[in-house]
Motif scaffolding. Structure first.
Motif, PDB file in Angstrom:
ATOM      1  N   GLN A   1      -1.183  -1.138  -4.333  1.00  0.00           N
ATOM      2  CA  GLN A   1      -2.283  -0.184  -4.334  1.00  0.00           C
ATOM      3  C   GLN A   1      -1.735   1.195  -3.993  1.00  0.00           C
ATOM      4  O   GLN A   1      -0.960   1.338  -3.050  1.00  0.00           O
ATOM      5  CB  GLN A   1      -3.351  -0.582  -3.319  1.00  0.00           C
TER       6      GLN A   1
ATOM      7  N   GLU B   1      -8.065   8.616   1.344  1.00  0.00           N
ATOM      8  CA  GLU B   1      -8.695   7.434   0.769  1.00  0.00           C
ATOM      9  C   GLU B   1      -8.378   6.192   1.594  1.00  0.00           C
ATOM     10  O   GLU B   1      -9.226   5.306   1.762  1.00  0.00           O
ATOM     11  CB  GLU B   1      -8.209   7.244  -0.674  1.00  0.00           C
ATOM     12  N   GLU B   2      -7.170   6.135   2.123  1.00  0.00           N
ATOM     13  CA  GLU B   2      -6.779   5.011   2.982  1.00  0.00           C
ATOM     14  C   GLU B   2      -7.624   4.973   4.247  1.00  0.00           C
ATOM     15  O   GLU B   2      -8.092   3.912   4.673  1.00  0.00           O
ATOM     16  CB  GLU B   2      -5.292   5.122   3.326  1.00  0.00           C
TER      17      GLU B   2
ATOM     18  N   LEU C   1       0.971   5.288   0.006  1.00  0.00           N
ATOM     19  CA  LEU C   1       0.131   6.437   0.337  1.00  0.00           C
ATOM     20  C   LEU C   1       0.821   7.731  -0.059  1.00  0.00           C
ATOM     21  O   LEU C   1       2.031   7.874   0.080  1.00  0.00           O
ATOM     22  CB  LEU C   1      -0.177   6.448   1.835  1.00  0.00           C
TER      23      LEU C   1
ATOM     24  N   ARG D   1       0.852  -1.192   0.000  1.00  0.00           N
ATOM     25  CA  ARG D   1       0.000   0.000   0.000  1.00  0.00           C
ATOM     26  C   ARG D   1       0.884   1.236   0.000  1.00  0.00           C
ATOM     27  O   ARG D   1       1.661   1.447   0.930  1.00  0.00           O
ATOM     28  CB  ARG D   1      -0.880  -0.023   1.246  1.00  0.00           C
TER      29      ARG D   1
ATOM     30  N   SER E   1     -11.109   3.733   3.376  1.00  0.00           N
ATOM     31  CA  SER E   1     -11.108   2.319   3.017  1.00  0.00           C
ATOM     32  C   SER E   1     -10.980   1.425   4.245  1.00  0.00           C
ATOM     33  O   SER E   1     -11.666   0.398   4.359  1.00  0.00           O
ATOM     34  CB  SER E   1      -9.956   2.035   2.047  1.00  0.00           C
ATOM     35  N   GLU E   2     -10.119   1.805   5.176  1.00  0.00           N
ATOM     36  CA  GLU E   2      -9.926   1.011   6.387  1.00  0.00           C
ATOM     37  C   GLU E   2     -11.191   0.992   7.245  1.00  0.00           C
ATOM     38  O   GLU E   2     -11.612  -0.055   7.745  1.00  0.00           O
ATOM     39  CB  GLU E   2      -8.756   1.574   7.203  1.00  0.00           C
TER      40      GLU E   2
ATOM     41  N   SER F   1      -8.739   3.883  -5.517  1.00  0.00           N
ATOM     42  CA  SER F   1      -7.380   3.377  -5.395  1.00  0.00           C
ATOM     43  C   SER F   1      -6.899   3.010  -6.790  1.00  0.00           C
ATOM     44  O   SER F   1      -7.709   2.704  -7.667  1.00  0.00           O
ATOM     45  CB  SER F   1      -7.335   2.142  -4.491  1.00  0.00           C
TER      46      SER F   1
ATOM     47  N   ARG G   1      -2.906   5.178  -3.181  1.00  0.00           N
ATOM     48  CA  ARG G   1      -4.053   6.028  -2.833  1.00  0.00           C
ATOM     49  C   ARG G   1      -3.602   7.151  -1.908  1.00  0.00           C
ATOM     50  O   ARG G   1      -2.496   7.102  -1.353  1.00  0.00           O
ATOM     51  CB  ARG G   1      -5.145   5.201  -2.145  1.00  0.00           C
TER      52      ARG G   1
END
Length: 260
Positions: free
Chosen positions: A187, A193-194, A109, A107, A197-198, A167, A189
């Motif tokens: 991914q 956005e993270e 960021l 991921r 999403s979480e 994403s 993002r």
């Protein structure tokens, strides 16, 4: 971690109904073989995940990088949850590394929406992509004709998500040993956005996927996240204009139009 994969204990822990499992047509003994084979790879995957992170963390537009190597029990649960989809691919100990694409998940960021372009270029310079990158956007985020034109040079596929998932997904292949290679999902993002999403994942799964109240408020939260990203982009633009000693009345009018 189990010393061995006990079927009844596993079904209980992951709330898997035996009738459902039987309906998938999957073979439990084959799943045990996959489980044991995968256990032998986990330490190697951890090292490779760290290597990928070390390459991405130095990219100037990157805020932070997270990594995740799938746990052996979660791999088996995923295969069972996918059920017929994986059965139709004849998943086995010989081919599961080709079928399951996220044994390693990375991921990346970043702070501002337009930082993505630089990260995209770094990823395609570092690795050969195994599929066209997928840009997941929320319906209503963009004028789609203009957005498609703006990223035309990046050769990405745009996927419109009704529930607001945002994403960019990349699939790369890495060698673990001379004879073993796997697919890795990256991914990219924004930090906003993270966060959405979480929280969305925690609230929806495993039992409240269709809860209308949760869905409604997650949708409101999602729109706030979209506005926060727009605000971040706007402030970056404001700072650039201040640095260039320019007046910003046009930016003020733009801000008023976006957020009033």
């Amino acid at each position: 971690m189990y010393n061995h994969l006990d079927k009844q204990q596993f079904f209980k822990e992951f709330s898997i109904d035996e009738n459902y499992f039987n309906s998938t047509g999957l073979d439990w003994e084959e799943l045990v073989k996959i489980y044991n084979d995968y256990i032998s790879l986990v330490s190697l995957l951890e090292k490779e995940a760290g290597h990928i992170v070390s390459k991405l963390i130095d990219v100037s537009s990157v805020h932070s990088v997270r990594r995740r190597v799938k746990k052996p029990t979660h791999l088996i649960e995923k295969i069972i949850r996918k059920g017929k989809k994986y059965k139709d691919k004849n998943i086995s100990v010989e081919n599961y590394k080709e079928i399951v694409t996220d044994l390693i998940g990375i991921r990346v960021l970043h702070l501002f929406k337009d930082d993505w372009r630089n990260i995209h270029n770094e990823i395609i310079d570092l690795w050969d992509l195994q599929e066209t990158p997928q840009v997941n956007v929320r319906r209503g985020d963009y004028n789609m004709v203009q957005f498609e034109e703006s990223i035309k040079d990046l050769n990405c596929e745009i996927i419109v998500r009704e529930h607001g998932y945002r994403s960019v997904h990349y699939l790369i292949r890495i060698n673990i040993t001379k004879s073993v290679n796997i697919l890795v999902e990256i991914q990219v993002r924004t930090v906003f956005e993270e966060a959405w999403s979480e929280i969305d994942h925690i609230m929806r799964y495993p039992y409240d996927v269709d809860n209308p109240i949760i869905t409604e408020y997650l949708g409101i939260f999602n729109r706030i996240v979209g506005s926060a990203d727009e605000m971040g982009t706007f402030l970056k633009k404001v700072k650039k204009n201040f640095s260039n000693n320019k007046d910003i009345p046009d930016l003020e009018r733009e801000l008023d139009m976006k957020f009033r």
